[in-house]
Design an enzyme around this catalytic site. Sequence first.
Site, short mmCIF file in Angstrom:
data_model
loop_
_atom_site.label_atom_id
_atom_site.label_comp_id
_atom_site.label_asym_id
_atom_site.label_seq_id
_atom_site.Cartn_x
_atom_site.Cartn_y
_atom_site.Cartn_z
NE ARG A 1 36.01 33.58 -40.53
CZ ARG A 1 36.38 34.81 -40.19
NH1 ARG A 1 35.88 35.87 -40.81
NH2 ARG A 1 37.24 35.01 -39.20
CE LYS B 1 32.95 30.50 -37.61
NZ LYS B 1 32.47 30.10 -36.26
CG HIS C 1 32.71 31.84 -31.83
ND1 HIS C 1 34.02 32.25 -31.94
CD2 HIS C 1 32.59 30.77 -32.66
CE1 HIS C 1 34.65 31.48 -32.81
NE2 HIS C 1 33.81 30.58 -33.26
CB SER D 1 40.83 29.61 -34.48
OG SER D 1 41.35 28.53 -35.20
CE LYS E 1 35.55 28.03 -30.23
NZ LYS E 1 34.85 27.52 -31.41
CB THR E 2 36.74 21.54 -31.64
OG1 THR E 2 36.13 22.64 -32.32
CG2 THR E 2 36.21 20.24 -32.23
CG ASP F 1 32.27 27.18 -34.13
OD1 ASP F 1 33.17 27.63 -33.42
OD2 ASP F 1 31.97 27.69 -35.23
NE ARG G 1 38.91 25.49 -39.69
CZ ARG G 1 38.49 26.00 -38.55
NH1 ARG G 1 37.63 25.33 -37.80
NH2 ARG G 1 38.92 27.17 -38.12
#
Length: 524
Positions: free
Chosen positions: A54, A196, A215, A233, A237-238, A252, A315
Amino acid sequence: MEINDFDKLGIQDVKKVYYNPDYETLFEHEIAQQEGVETNLGAVAVDTGIFTGRSPKDKYFVKQPPSENHIAWGEINQPVSKEVFDELFAKVKEYLSGKELYVMDAYAGASDDSKKAIRVVTELAWQAHFVKNMFIRPTEEELKNFHPDFTLYVAPRLTNDKFKEHGLNSEVFIIFNIEENVAIIGGTWYGGEIKKGIFSMMNYWLPLEGKLSMHCSANIGEEDDVALFFGLSGTGKTTLSADPNRRLIGDDEHGWDDKGVFNFEGGCYAKVIGLDKEKEPDIYAAIKRDALLENVVVNDGEVDFDDGSKTENTRVSYPIYHICKHKEDLQGPHPKNIIFLSADAFGVLPPVSKLTKEQAMYYFLSGYTAKVAGTERGITEPVATFSACFGEAFLPLHPTVYAKLLGEKIDEHGVNVYLVNTGWTGGPYGVGERMSLPATRACINAILDGSINDAQFETLPIFNLAIPTAIPGVDSNILNPRNTWEDKEAYDRQLEHLAKLFIENFKRYEGYGNFDYSAAGPRL
């Protein structure tokens, strides 16, 4: 969707509109237009150009009433005038004129009470593919009467050569006009800007309706017990929410309204640098036809997940049903457990600790993780990262708005909250080693099955965190991090150093409303 609909918007002479095309059509266009290549795993791989992440310094909101009274203006939410927006919007519409366009209609939010209808207009097949993967796909019946609440125009090849005159950061622009329910993106190809961008808008709309936007990832057990996983990140989390014994709600972005928790999205967007088939089988298996790889290295069709020469931020996006065990309606009841994930590269936080409600508010507002400074020889000092609510880059409102909602929901539903360190043990980065995934999984399992509540607890000095002294499947020696360091005095110094960083960061909340949770943080 008719071509003449675009005439009303000022987009002229549109050659053809591909409206919500199926996956096979998108695949054919991606290959024929040389937007991507087919890989040995079946997924298409694309490059997002010079932007592989981003561009936060190029994100703006139009400053106008009434939204200007709600937005927390600053480095994250930068203002831009209505005049500059109008000029750039005209350029975007002119740029998109005379082209074949992809129009994707979808929903953000699985809850009928809270969802928003979104439309994305783009010139690239792969970006349409990304939208199809990442958002909730309407039924054919829903598409017949679809009216967007918000429209996003993406012109990746268009740059702003007047950015200095406009007072902007660069040729790239991501601008949200809340009052007109429109956003424009120019100069960047990165798919995450679309994802996002809509997340940022959900973070504006929902709290003003008294609903919490988050988030985090979420999963649900056989007894309908929901767990939320917050983390920046690289904290897991994933990975940790993709649990073979539980169904995935989402990886997410979620909302929490009066009925419970719901996914904002219909897909997953996972980091794949160093992806290992044995360690993360669910994510690996999800990378097949209809999945979309971004910026991975592909040699003669063969994917090399270990090659980070393009970017470390490689990704994959895929529809959530590529994960075998997922919750089909993407919703669940109010959560039983909340887990804050921090990859502490200082190596001083415990693998797991139980938080009081006040500590939960403190660590939520802190949003801590630590990244390594780099892998060059001799650079071993970690860098602390604080991102309010574990997602400050996407919060248009002040962080305390979200924290207040979280605290109310913790109280109302009696939620247990834990802090889990997925980072280093036995020393900081460069000295110690990364916490093993099996050990972290065992800590998570103890939280989810409730066995952690049967443990005896001791207190971590300075931070005053409650640490269990024993957990099934975990070497008890690592539960108190000081035990894992050979040099105990070095540990004590590092603990104090991290505490100072927390205290310094939390000064930003001093005197803000009635939020004083500093006493729940480290005390020196």
